[in-house]
Design an enzyme around this catalytic site. Structure first.
Site, PDB file in Angstrom:
ATOM      1  CB  SER A 285      -0.958  -0.126   1.157  1.00  0.00           C
ATOM      2  OG  SER A 285      -1.339   1.315   1.437  1.00  0.00           O
TER       3      SER A 285
ATOM      4  CE1 TYR B  93      -4.045  -2.285   5.172  1.00  0.00           C
ATOM      5  CE2 TYR B  93      -3.317  -0.189   4.888  1.00  0.00           C
ATOM      6  CZ  TYR B  93      -3.742  -1.425   4.179  1.00  0.00           C
ATOM      7  OH  TYR B  93      -3.842  -1.602   2.887  1.00  0.00           O
TER       8      TYR B  93
ATOM      9  CE  LYS C 215      -1.402  -4.176   2.905  1.00  0.00           C
ATOM     10  NZ  LYS C 215      -1.704  -4.971   1.922  1.00  0.00           N
TER      11      LYS C 215
HETATM   12  P1  NAP Z   1     -11.904  -5.202  -0.229  1.00  0.00           P
HETATM   13  O1  NAP Z   1     -12.453  -4.659  -1.479  1.00  0.00           O
HETATM   14  O2  NAP Z   1     -12.413  -5.102   0.774  1.00  0.00           O
HETATM   15  O3  NAP Z   1     -11.830  -6.778  -0.828  1.00  0.00           O
HETATM   16  C1  NAP Z   1     -11.290  -7.766   0.203  1.00  0.00           C
HETATM   17  C2  NAP Z   1     -11.328  -9.172  -0.456  1.00  0.00           C
HETATM   18  O4  NAP Z   1     -10.483  -9.794   0.619  1.00  0.00           O
HETATM   19  C3  NAP Z   1     -12.706  -9.807  -0.363  1.00  0.00           C
HETATM   20  O5  NAP Z   1     -12.500 -10.695  -1.339  1.00  0.00           O
HETATM   21  C4  NAP Z   1     -12.535 -10.539   0.976  1.00  0.00           C
HETATM   22  O6  NAP Z   1     -13.543 -11.863   0.800  1.00  0.00           O
HETATM   23  C5  NAP Z   1     -11.291 -10.988   1.030  1.00  0.00           C
HETATM   24  N1  NAP Z   1     -10.637 -11.316   2.239  1.00  0.00           N
HETATM   25  C6  NAP Z   1     -10.554 -10.416   3.633  1.00  0.00           C
HETATM   26  N2  NAP Z   1      -9.906 -11.025   4.496  1.00  0.00           N
HETATM   27  C7  NAP Z   1      -9.176 -12.158   3.964  1.00  0.00           C
HETATM   28  C8  NAP Z   1      -8.684 -13.252   4.602  1.00  0.00           C
HETATM   29  N3  NAP Z   1      -8.245 -13.350   5.936  1.00  0.00           N
HETATM   30  N4  NAP Z   1      -8.364 -14.336   3.913  1.00  0.00           N
HETATM   31  C9  NAP Z   1      -8.824 -14.518   2.456  1.00  0.00           C
HETATM   32  N5  NAP Z   1      -9.530 -13.434   1.864  1.00  0.00           N
HETATM   33  C10 NAP Z   1      -9.696 -12.332   2.815  1.00  0.00           C
HETATM   34  O7  NAP Z   1     -10.325  -4.937  -0.372  1.00  0.00           O
HETATM   35  P2  NAP Z   1      -9.118  -4.059  -1.421  1.00  0.00           P
HETATM   36  O8  NAP Z   1      -9.322  -2.471  -1.243  1.00  0.00           O
HETATM   37  O9  NAP Z   1      -9.498  -4.867  -2.718  1.00  0.00           O
HETATM   38  O10 NAP Z   1      -7.761  -4.640  -0.692  1.00  0.00           O
HETATM   39  C11 NAP Z   1      -7.187  -5.701  -1.343  1.00  0.00           C
HETATM   40  C12 NAP Z   1      -5.587  -5.274  -1.035  1.00  0.00           C
HETATM   41  O11 NAP Z   1      -5.337  -4.052  -1.506  1.00  0.00           O
HETATM   42  C13 NAP Z   1      -5.420  -5.225   0.703  1.00  0.00           C
HETATM   43  O12 NAP Z   1      -4.182  -6.227   0.660  1.00  0.00           O
HETATM   44  C14 NAP Z   1      -5.259  -3.777   0.782  1.00  0.00           C
HETATM   45  O13 NAP Z   1      -4.333  -3.753   1.936  1.00  0.00           O
HETATM   46  C15 NAP Z   1      -4.806  -3.264  -0.544  1.00  0.00           C
HETATM   47  N6  NAP Z   1      -4.902  -1.900  -0.505  1.00  0.00           N
HETATM   48  C16 NAP Z   1      -6.194  -1.445  -0.789  1.00  0.00           C
HETATM   49  C17 NAP Z   1      -6.020   0.158  -1.017  1.00  0.00           C
HETATM   50  C18 NAP Z   1      -7.475   0.736  -1.419  1.00  0.00           C
HETATM   51  O14 NAP Z   1      -7.612   1.806  -1.257  1.00  0.00           O
HETATM   52  N7  NAP Z   1      -8.606  -0.035  -1.599  1.00  0.00           N
HETATM   53  C19 NAP Z   1      -4.981   0.959  -0.885  1.00  0.00           C
HETATM   54  C20 NAP Z   1      -3.877   0.272  -0.730  1.00  0.00           C
HETATM   55  C21 NAP Z   1      -3.672  -1.231  -0.470  1.00  0.00           C
HETATM   56  P3  NAP Z   1     -14.114 -12.532   2.176  1.00  0.00           P
HETATM   57  O15 NAP Z   1     -14.823 -11.469   3.055  1.00  0.00           O
HETATM   58  O16 NAP Z   1     -15.015 -13.593   1.392  1.00  0.00           O
HETATM   59  O17 NAP Z   1     -13.070 -13.100   2.807  1.00  0.00           O
END
Ligand code: NAP
Length: 251
Positions: A142, A155, A159
């Protein structure tokens, strides 16, 4: 583009958000993709959607902290013929606040899912990746790993750890021809980032930090992952690639 024909990919946490977009893009590029997350209904829904698009995906339940679930993931890859690409994407943030205010239990949970599971997934994938002609390990970090967000204290630190894991694993796996890279998204519109983008004031504050003056889309991230997974990224390893619309990213 069909840069990934004949490749097999595992993408964790891939039933929604960034992980879903990555799974979809890798499959559109010709890979067989194993998608997973904790909840069976989410897995079924995502598999259904991608299959209807004519993509070659399989799905199973995998909570990344669960050793048996991770084993099933790699068994499935083995059955399909091996593993070429692992994208470790799962992360949690159970508590909002400054780093030193984080409870011990939340700290442990954050490091268990965000760091330890990424380490274990990588370790467990290596025997299969070594048999691939183009092994790829990709961690999702991130922008907060570079520039901590004050409300996402612990968090952010987790990261940052992935940036180091990328450098160390890349050196170790280079002799096997496996590349290891990390993608650090900025503020991407997903459920995870809702608190940073849903209210008008939070959105304005977020945009004030993004030189390109827009929030990221999940496809902004999936395209970069596809590049790293493909032959176009064959000479890139040990890199932490920021996909954040120009947000400040110096460590
Ligand atoms: P999201 O839209 O909330 O999606 C989360 C996904 O993770 C869902 O499919 C959820 O499904 C699954 N999940 C959650 N906990 C899990 C676990 N312990 N084991 C397996 N699956 C799990 O999240 P996102 O924004 O796409 O984030 C994805 C990645 O990008 C993360 O690493 C996050 O830190 C990173 N990131 C996101 C952003 C942002 O702005 N969105 C920015 C920087 C980095 P279930 O509920 O079925 O498990």
């Amino acid at each position: 583009m069909k840069r990934l024909c004949g490749r097999i990919a595992v993408v964790t946490a891939s039933t929604d958000g960034i992980g879903f977009a990555i799974a979809q893009r890798l499959a559109q590029e010709g890979a067989k993709v194993i998608i997973s997350s904790r909840k069976e209904k989410n897995v079924n829904k995502a598999v259904d959607k991608l299959c209807k698009e004519g993509l070659d995906v399989k799905g199973l339940v995998c909570h990344v902290s669960n050793a048996t679930d991770r084993e099933k993931l790699f068994d499935q890859a083995h059955k399909l013929g091996g593993l070429d690409i692992l994208v470790s994407n799962a992360a949690v943030n159970p508590e909002v606040g400054d780093v030193l205010d984080c409870s011990e239990s939340s700290w442990d949970k954050i490091f268990d899912v965000n760091v330890k599971s990424s380490f274990l997934l990588a370790k467990e994938a290596v025997p299969l990746l070594k048999q691939s002609k183009s092994g790829r390990l990709i961690f999702i970090s991130s922008i907060a790993g570079f520039q901590p967000f004050n409300l996402l204290g612990a968090y952010s630190v987790s990261k940052t750890a992935l940036l180091g894991l990328t450098k160390a694993a890349a050196l170790q796996l280079a002799p096997d021809g496996i590349t290891v890279n990390c993608v650090a998204p900025g503020i991407i519109q997903t459920k995870f980032s809702d608190a940073l983008t849903s209210s008008e004031s939070a959105r304005t504050e977020a945009l004030s930090r993004i030189p390109l003056n827009r929030l990221g889309d999940t496809n902004d991230v999936s395209g970069v992952v596809a590049f790293l997974a493909s032959n176009d990224g064959a000479y890139v390893t040990g890199e932490n690639i920021v996909v954040a619309g120009g947000m400040a990213s110096r460590l």
